[in-house]
Design a protein around this motif. Structure first.
Motif, PDB file in Angstrom:
ATOM      1  N   GLY A 220       0.790  -1.223   0.000  1.00  0.00           N
ATOM      2  CA  GLY A 220       0.000   0.000   0.000  1.00  0.00           C
ATOM      3  C   GLY A 220       0.822   1.273   0.000  1.00  0.00           C
ATOM      4  O   GLY A 220       0.277   2.360  -0.240  1.00  0.00           O
ATOM      5  N   GLN A 221       2.135   1.158   0.273  1.00  0.00           N
ATOM      6  CA  GLN A 221       3.009   2.328   0.231  1.00  0.00           C
ATOM      7  C   GLN A 221       3.839   2.309  -1.048  1.00  0.00           C
ATOM      8  O   GLN A 221       4.057   1.255  -1.651  1.00  0.00           O
ATOM      9  N   THR A 222       4.309   3.469  -1.432  1.00  0.00           N
ATOM     10  CA  THR A 222       5.063   3.601  -2.680  1.00  0.00           C
ATOM     11  C   THR A 222       6.373   4.333  -2.422  1.00  0.00           C
ATOM     12  O   THR A 222       6.493   5.087  -1.451  1.00  0.00           O
ATOM     13  N   PRO A 223       7.360   4.155  -3.305  1.00  0.00           N
ATOM     14  CA  PRO A 223       8.593   4.924  -3.179  1.00  0.00           C
ATOM     15  C   PRO A 223       8.357   6.429  -3.222  1.00  0.00           C
ATOM     16  O   PRO A 223       9.044   7.200  -2.541  1.00  0.00           O
ATOM     17  N   GLU A 224       7.385   6.866  -4.020  1.00  0.00           N
ATOM     18  CA  GLU A 224       7.090   8.298  -4.110  1.00  0.00           C
ATOM     19  C   GLU A 224       6.558   8.831  -2.782  1.00  0.00           C
ATOM     20  O   GLU A 224       6.950   9.930  -2.342  1.00  0.00           O
ATOM     21  N   ALA A 225       5.714   8.062  -2.118  1.00  0.00           N
ATOM     22  CA  ALA A 225       5.202   8.484  -0.808  1.00  0.00           C
ATOM     23  C   ALA A 225       6.309   8.483   0.231  1.00  0.00           C
ATOM     24  O   ALA A 225       6.366   9.364   1.096  1.00  0.00           O
ATOM     25  N   LEU A 226       7.201   7.499   0.145  1.00  0.00           N
ATOM     26  CA  LEU A 226       8.338   7.459   1.066  1.00  0.00           C
ATOM     27  C   LEU A 226       9.219   8.680   0.886  1.00  0.00           C
ATOM     28  O   LEU A 226       9.648   9.302   1.859  1.00  0.00           O
ATOM     29  N   ASP A 227       9.498   9.039  -0.352  1.00  0.00           N
ATOM     30  CA  ASP A 227      10.308  10.225  -0.643  1.00  0.00           C
ATOM     31  C   ASP A 227       9.696  11.464   0.009  1.00  0.00           C
ATOM     32  O   ASP A 227      10.400  12.264   0.655  1.00  0.00           O
ATOM     33  N   LYS A 228       8.408  11.647  -0.137  1.00  0.00           N
ATOM     34  CA  LYS A 228       7.741  12.809   0.451  1.00  0.00           C
ATOM     35  C   LYS A 228       7.811  12.768   1.978  1.00  0.00           C
ATOM     36  O   LYS A 228       7.998  13.807   2.636  1.00  0.00           O
ATOM     37  N   ALA A 229       7.677  11.588   2.548  1.00  0.00           N
ATOM     38  CA  ALA A 229       7.718  11.459   4.007  1.00  0.00           C
ATOM     39  C   ALA A 229       9.107  11.756   4.549  1.00  0.00           C
ATOM     40  O   ALA A 229       9.254  12.396   5.602  1.00  0.00           O
ATOM     41  N   VAL A 230      10.152  11.299   3.853  1.00  0.00           N
ATOM     42  CA  VAL A 230      11.517  11.591   4.303  1.00  0.00           C
ATOM     43  C   VAL A 230      11.784  13.088   4.210  1.00  0.00           C
ATOM     44  O   VAL A 230      12.379  13.689   5.113  1.00  0.00           O
ATOM     45  N   ALA A 231      11.320  13.723   3.141  1.00  0.00           N
ATOM     46  CA  ALA A 231      11.508  15.163   2.988  1.00  0.00           C
ATOM     47  C   ALA A 231      10.815  15.922   4.120  1.00  0.00           C
ATOM     48  O   ALA A 231      11.391  16.862   4.691  1.00  0.00           O
ATOM     49  N   ALA A 232       9.601  15.515   4.455  1.00  0.00           N
ATOM     50  CA  ALA A 232       8.875  16.188   5.541  1.00  0.00           C
ATOM     51  C   ALA A 232       9.559  15.963   6.876  1.00  0.00           C
ATOM     52  O   ALA A 232       9.672  16.885   7.702  1.00  0.00           O
ATOM     53  N   MET A 233      10.017  14.747   7.129  1.00  0.00           N
ATOM     54  CA  MET A 233      10.726  14.454   8.374  1.00  0.00           C
ATOM     55  C   MET A 233      11.984  15.309   8.488  1.00  0.00           C
ATOM     56  O   MET A 233      12.262  15.910   9.523  1.00  0.00           O
ATOM     57  N   ALA A 234      12.772  15.373   7.403  1.00  0.00           N
ATOM     58  CA  ALA A 234      14.024  16.125   7.428  1.00  0.00           C
ATOM     59  C   ALA A 234      13.775  17.614   7.638  1.00  0.00           C
ATOM     60  O   ALA A 234      14.548  18.293   8.333  1.00  0.00           O
ATOM     61  N   ALA A 235      12.701  18.121   7.068  1.00  0.00           N
ATOM     62  CA  ALA A 235      12.384  19.538   7.209  1.00  0.00           C
ATOM     63  C   ALA A 235      12.085  19.909   8.659  1.00  0.00           C
ATOM     64  O   ALA A 235      12.308  21.051   9.076  1.00  0.00           O
ATOM     65  N   GLY A 236      11.615  18.948   9.444  1.00  0.00           N
ATOM     66  CA  GLY A 236      11.284  19.225  10.835  1.00  0.00           C
ATOM     67  C   GLY A 236      12.317  18.762  11.837  1.00  0.00           C
ATOM     68  O   GLY A 236      12.128  18.909  13.046  1.00  0.00           O
TER      69      GLY A 236
END
Length: 226
Positions: free
Chosen positions: A68-84
């Protein structure tokens, strides 16, 4: 490119230390290419185990994507995590022995680095497929402590959170009589190490079909310190 597993690494910025690591291990994780070894007899053998991972420190261990998860969603999640997430620092990096292998480790207070690693593990856990029984059995073969067993059950890996130790692996297991000589070899090729050591970015990496890891994307840590 399709990847079997993903992980979050610290990768040194392009430069002398990154180039050293690629030539020491024989694999450039930044470019996904074989690198020529330093001319040290036996180096190809003692670096065989860490080679496929590249020169790095693991922040979130390799994991398969849950259904149910995708590499594209993972990329966005890592970016959001790093931003915070705020950057971390320690006094310096230095060569040390961990058990029977050599690695670069931070000197001084490592609490900030542990904070970044814990954030990576927890914030991205929804993307991790549960460990298989075979994976769990392989980890348990190391005779885990009760604390490590609890971490394995919760996070799929026994050396995270309070059991985490930041390290950039340089060798596989070394015989005791060979460790001093290999430490001298490392010293001959290492560039000057950063003082202080600053962890201000993380990297998403992927495991290729040949079992080797390569960089997918870097993310700066831009959160504010508390």
């Amino acid at each position: 490119m399709s990847y079997a597993r993903f992980a979050i690494y610290y990768l040194p910025p392009e430069g002398a230390l990154s180039s050293f690591g690629a030539r020491w291990l024989g694999w450039d994780v930044l470019t996904g290419r074989v690198a020529p070894h330093w001319p040290e007899p036996g180096l190809e053998t003692v670096t065989q185990t860490p080679r496929k991972y590249g020169f790095h420190a693991t922040l979130k261990p390799p994991f398969r994507l849950v259904d149910g998860q995708t590499p594209e969603a993972l990329d966005k999640a890592v970016a959001a995590m790093a931003a915070g997430c705020a950057p971390a620092r320690a006094e310096a990096l230095e060569v040390a022995r961990i058990g029977s292998f050599l690695a670069l480790v931070p000197r001084g207070d490592t609490a900030q680095i542990a904070r970044v690693a814990a954030t990576c593990v927890e914030a991205l856990d929804a993307f991790r497929a549960p460990a298989t029984e075979a994976e769990l059995a392989r980890r348990r073969a190391a005779r885990l402590t009760p604390e490590q067993e609890a971490l394995l059950s919760r996070w799929g890996y026994p050396y995270v959170m309070q059991a985490f130790r930041f390290h950039m692996t340089l060798t596989g297991r070394l015989d005791p009589q060979d460790r001093a000589a290999w430490q001298d070899s490392v010293a001959r090729h290492l560039p000057p190490l950063p003082q202080p050591f600053v962890l201000d970015q993380v990297a998403l990496v992927g495991e290729r079909a040949d079992g080797r890891f390569e960089l997918i994307h870097r993310y700066p840590l831009t959160g504010c310190s508390a």
